[in-house]
Design a protein around this motif. Structure first.
Motif, PDB file in Angstrom:
ATOM      1  N   ASP A  10      63.419-150.251   0.655  1.00 14.12           N
ATOM      2  CA  ASP A  10      63.597-151.694   0.762  1.00 14.12           C
ATOM      3  C   ASP A  10      62.951-152.235   2.039  1.00 14.12           C
ATOM      4  O   ASP A  10      62.282-153.280   2.024  1.00 14.12           O
ATOM      5  CB  ASP A  10      65.084-152.059   0.741  1.00 14.12           C
ATOM      6  CG  ASP A  10      65.700-151.900  -0.643  1.00 14.12           C
ATOM      7  OD1 ASP A  10      64.934-151.877  -1.628  1.00 14.12           O
ATOM      8  OD2 ASP A  10      66.934-151.792  -0.741  1.00 14.12           O
ATOM      9  N   VAL A  11      63.162-151.549   3.142  1.00 17.75           N
ATOM     10  CA  VAL A  11      62.547-151.963   4.411  1.00 17.75           C
ATOM     11  C   VAL A  11      61.026-151.912   4.299  1.00 17.75           C
ATOM     12  O   VAL A  11      60.320-152.821   4.758  1.00 17.75           O
ATOM     13  CB  VAL A  11      63.028-151.061   5.566  1.00 17.75           C
ATOM     14  CG1 VAL A  11      62.220-151.334   6.841  1.00 17.75           C
ATOM     15  CG2 VAL A  11      64.517-151.275   5.832  1.00 17.75           C
ATOM     16  N   THR A  12      60.520-150.870   3.661  1.00 12.14           N
ATOM     17  CA  THR A  12      59.070-150.736   3.499  1.00 12.14           C
ATOM     18  C   THR A  12      58.508-151.842   2.610  1.00 12.14           C
ATOM     19  O   THR A  12      57.454-152.419   2.908  1.00 12.14           O
ATOM     20  CB  THR A  12      58.727-149.357   2.897  1.00 12.14           C
ATOM     21  OG1 THR A  12      59.253-148.338   3.748  1.00 12.14           O
ATOM     22  CG2 THR A  12      57.218-149.177   2.778  1.00 12.14           C
ATOM     23  N   ALA A  47      52.657-142.928  -4.218  1.00  8.02           N
ATOM     24  CA  ALA A  47      53.759-142.179  -4.816  1.00  8.02           C
ATOM     25  C   ALA A  47      55.022-143.019  -4.904  1.00  8.02           C
ATOM     26  O   ALA A  47      55.778-142.931  -5.882  1.00  8.02           O
ATOM     27  CB  ALA A  47      54.033-140.913  -3.995  1.00  8.02           C
ATOM     28  N   ALA A  48      55.252-143.853  -3.903  1.00 11.61           N
ATOM     29  CA  ALA A  48      56.489-144.641  -3.861  1.00 11.61           C
ATOM     30  C   ALA A  48      56.387-145.945  -4.643  1.00 11.61           C
ATOM     31  O   ALA A  48      57.347-146.354  -5.312  1.00 11.61           O
ATOM     32  CB  ALA A  48      56.867-144.940  -2.413  1.00 11.61           C
ATOM     33  N   PHE A  49      55.242-146.597  -4.584  1.00 12.90           N
ATOM     34  CA  PHE A  49      55.151-147.964  -5.107  1.00 12.90           C
ATOM     35  C   PHE A  49      54.018-148.200  -6.118  1.00 12.90           C
ATOM     36  O   PHE A  49      53.916-149.277  -6.689  1.00 12.90           O
ATOM     37  CB  PHE A  49      54.969-148.950  -3.941  1.00 12.90           C
ATOM     38  CG  PHE A  49      56.018-148.807  -2.881  1.00 12.90           C
ATOM     39  CD1 PHE A  49      57.335-149.135  -3.136  1.00 12.90           C
ATOM     40  CD2 PHE A  49      55.689-148.326  -1.629  1.00 12.90           C
ATOM     41  CE1 PHE A  49      58.311-148.989  -2.157  1.00 12.90           C
ATOM     42  CE2 PHE A  49      56.642-148.178  -0.640  1.00 12.90           C
ATOM     43  CZ  PHE A  49      57.972-148.514  -0.905  1.00 12.90           C
ATOM     44  N   ARG A  89      61.485-138.199   0.604  1.00  8.46           N
ATOM     45  CA  ARG A  89      61.030-139.384   1.324  1.00  8.46           C
ATOM     46  C   ARG A  89      61.927-139.629   2.530  1.00  8.46           C
ATOM     47  O   ARG A  89      63.144-139.565   2.430  1.00  8.46           O
ATOM     48  CB  ARG A  89      61.077-140.604   0.400  1.00  8.46           C
ATOM     49  CG  ARG A  89      60.052-140.533  -0.706  1.00  8.46           C
ATOM     50  CD  ARG A  89      60.200-141.695  -1.648  1.00  8.46           C
ATOM     51  NE  ARG A  89      59.351-141.518  -2.815  1.00  8.46           N
ATOM     52  CZ  ARG A  89      59.451-142.245  -3.919  1.00  8.46           C
ATOM     53  NH1 ARG A  89      60.369-143.177  -4.017  1.00  8.46           N
ATOM     54  NH2 ARG A  89      58.650-142.034  -4.932  1.00  8.46           N
ATOM     55  N   LYS A  90      61.288-139.940   3.646  1.00  5.82           N
ATOM     56  CA  LYS A  90      62.049-140.170   4.872  1.00  5.82           C
ATOM     57  C   LYS A  90      61.895-141.613   5.322  1.00  5.82           C
ATOM     58  O   LYS A  90      61.803-141.900   6.518  1.00  5.82           O
ATOM     59  CB  LYS A  90      61.585-139.208   5.962  1.00  5.82           C
ATOM     60  CG  LYS A  90      61.841-137.750   5.646  1.00  5.82           C
ATOM     61  CD  LYS A  90      61.510-136.863   6.824  1.00  5.82           C
ATOM     62  CE  LYS A  90      61.656-135.399   6.441  1.00  5.82           C
ATOM     63  NZ  LYS A  90      62.998-134.903   6.463  1.00  5.82           N
ATOM     64  N   ALA A 109      50.898-151.392   8.455  1.00  2.00           N
ATOM     65  CA  ALA A 109      52.151-152.148   8.595  1.00  2.00           C
ATOM     66  C   ALA A 109      53.371-151.301   8.291  1.00  2.00           C
ATOM     67  O   ALA A 109      54.454-151.527   8.852  1.00  2.00           O
ATOM     68  CB  ALA A 109      52.124-153.372   7.678  1.00  2.00           C
ATOM     69  N   THR A 110      53.224-150.342   7.397  1.00  2.00           N
ATOM     70  CA  THR A 110      54.371-149.537   6.968  1.00  2.00           C
ATOM     71  C   THR A 110      54.470-148.194   7.681  1.00  2.00           C
ATOM     72  O   THR A 110      55.531-147.554   7.661  1.00  2.00           O
ATOM     73  CB  THR A 110      54.302-149.261   5.458  1.00  2.00           C
ATOM     74  OG1 THR A 110      53.087-148.554   5.156  1.00  2.00           O
ATOM     75  CG2 THR A 110      54.345-150.565   4.661  1.00  2.00           C
ATOM     76  N   GLY A 111      53.359-147.752   8.281  1.00  2.00           N
ATOM     77  CA  GLY A 111      53.350-146.435   8.897  1.00  2.00           C
ATOM     78  C   GLY A 111      53.237-145.302   7.899  1.00  2.00           C
ATOM     79  O   GLY A 111      53.488-144.147   8.221  1.00  2.00           O
ATOM     80  N   LEU A 112      52.848-145.626   6.660  1.00  2.00           N
ATOM     81  CA  LEU A 112      52.707-144.616   5.605  1.00  2.00           C
ATOM     82  C   LEU A 112      51.231-144.464   5.234  1.00  2.00           C
ATOM     83  O   LEU A 112      50.466-145.440   5.286  1.00  2.00           O
ATOM     84  CB  LEU A 112      53.497-145.024   4.364  1.00  2.00           C
ATOM     85  CG  LEU A 112      55.008-145.187   4.536  1.00  2.00           C
ATOM     86  CD1 LEU A 112      55.620-145.719   3.241  1.00  2.00           C
ATOM     87  CD2 LEU A 112      55.649-143.863   4.919  1.00  2.00           C
ATOM     88  N   ASN A 113      50.850-143.267   4.817  1.00  2.00           N
ATOM     89  CA  ASN A 113      49.478-143.082   4.354  1.00  2.00           C
ATOM     90  C   ASN A 113      49.351-143.499   2.888  1.00  2.00           C
ATOM     91  O   ASN A 113      50.353-143.770   2.222  1.00  2.00           O
ATOM     92  CB  ASN A 113      49.015-141.635   4.557  1.00  2.00           C
ATOM     93  CG  ASN A 113      49.912-140.632   3.841  1.00  2.00           C
ATOM     94  OD1 ASN A 113      50.489-140.928   2.800  1.00  2.00           O
ATOM     95  ND2 ASN A 113      50.023-139.438   4.410  1.00  2.00           N
TER      96      ASN A 113
END
Length: 210
Positions: free
Chosen positions: A16-18, A52-54, A11-12, A42-46
């Motif tokens: 916490d920021v996300t 996968a992260a949350f 993960r890049k 808002a997060t810039g993530l797909n």
């Protein structure tokens, strides 16, 4: 010949920021009105990275509610340390809460009120996990006020009175949150909060809390 399995990319992004970015989306729009596409933007993530992260949207929401409760508790605790004595400390805490609710803190720059009160209360009727989280948030606030009163009054106040006063102080903040979200001025909210502390708590810790 054995094919070497490719490892997933690390993960890049800062989790916490996300989470804080996700929090602001839910805080602004509420749970039901928030889409995964809006969170992705808002997060810039797909979506796959978010899952996968949350986890699911619901899991993300519960995570940010828990994160908000931790951040708010730290924010109010720090405010309480800036004054001395029960009465001044409670007023400092109320002021810090109003700043947060009115978008005058590092947590949020818009008058969205309390994240839990503003968004979670609309979901509790249909979901036991949300109901449990709401109860947890309310209990944390009650307990925080009770601990402060207990500390400052040094056992002079009966536990039943102490808990009753703590619950009333929480109720004041819940109402102030709603009013902040509707656009009521910070000055008016401050006056309401200070009047509530004056009525519920005496100016000296040696007196009995009502």
């Amino acid at each position: 010949m054995k094919t070497e399995t490719k490892r997933g990319r690390p993960r890049k992004f800062d989790e916490d920021v996300t989470l804080d970015r996700i929090m602001l989306v839910f805080w602004r729009q509420g749970y039901a009105a928030t889409s995964l596409d809006q969170i992705a933007e808002a997060t810039g993530l797909n979506r796959p990275s978010l899952y996968a992260a949350f986890g699911s949207k619901k899991e993300m929401y519960l995570k940010v509610i828990g994160r908000f409760a931790d951040q708010m508790q730290a924010h109010l605790h720090d405010a309480g340390l800036t004054a001395s004595g029960l009465h001044p400390r409670l007023k400092a805490i109320m002021t810090a809460a109003i700043d947060l609710y009115c978008g005058k803190s590092s947590l949020c720059n818009a008058a969205y009120g309390c994240l839990a009160i503003s968004t979670l209360t609309t979901e509790v009727a249909d979901d036991p996990d949300f109901k449990s989280m709401m109860a947890h948030v309310v209990e944390r606030m009650d307990q925080g006020f009770a601990d402060l009163i207990r500390e400052e009054t040094k056992g002079l106040v009966p536990e039943a009175n102490l808990r009753f006063t703590a619950q009333h102080l929480s109720l004041i903040l819940h109402g102030i949150s709603v009013r902040a979200r509707t656009g009521e001025s910070r000055t008016a909210l401050q006056e309401l909060a200070e009047a509530a502390v004056d009525r519920l708590v005496p100016e000296t810790a040696s007196q009995t809390v009502v």
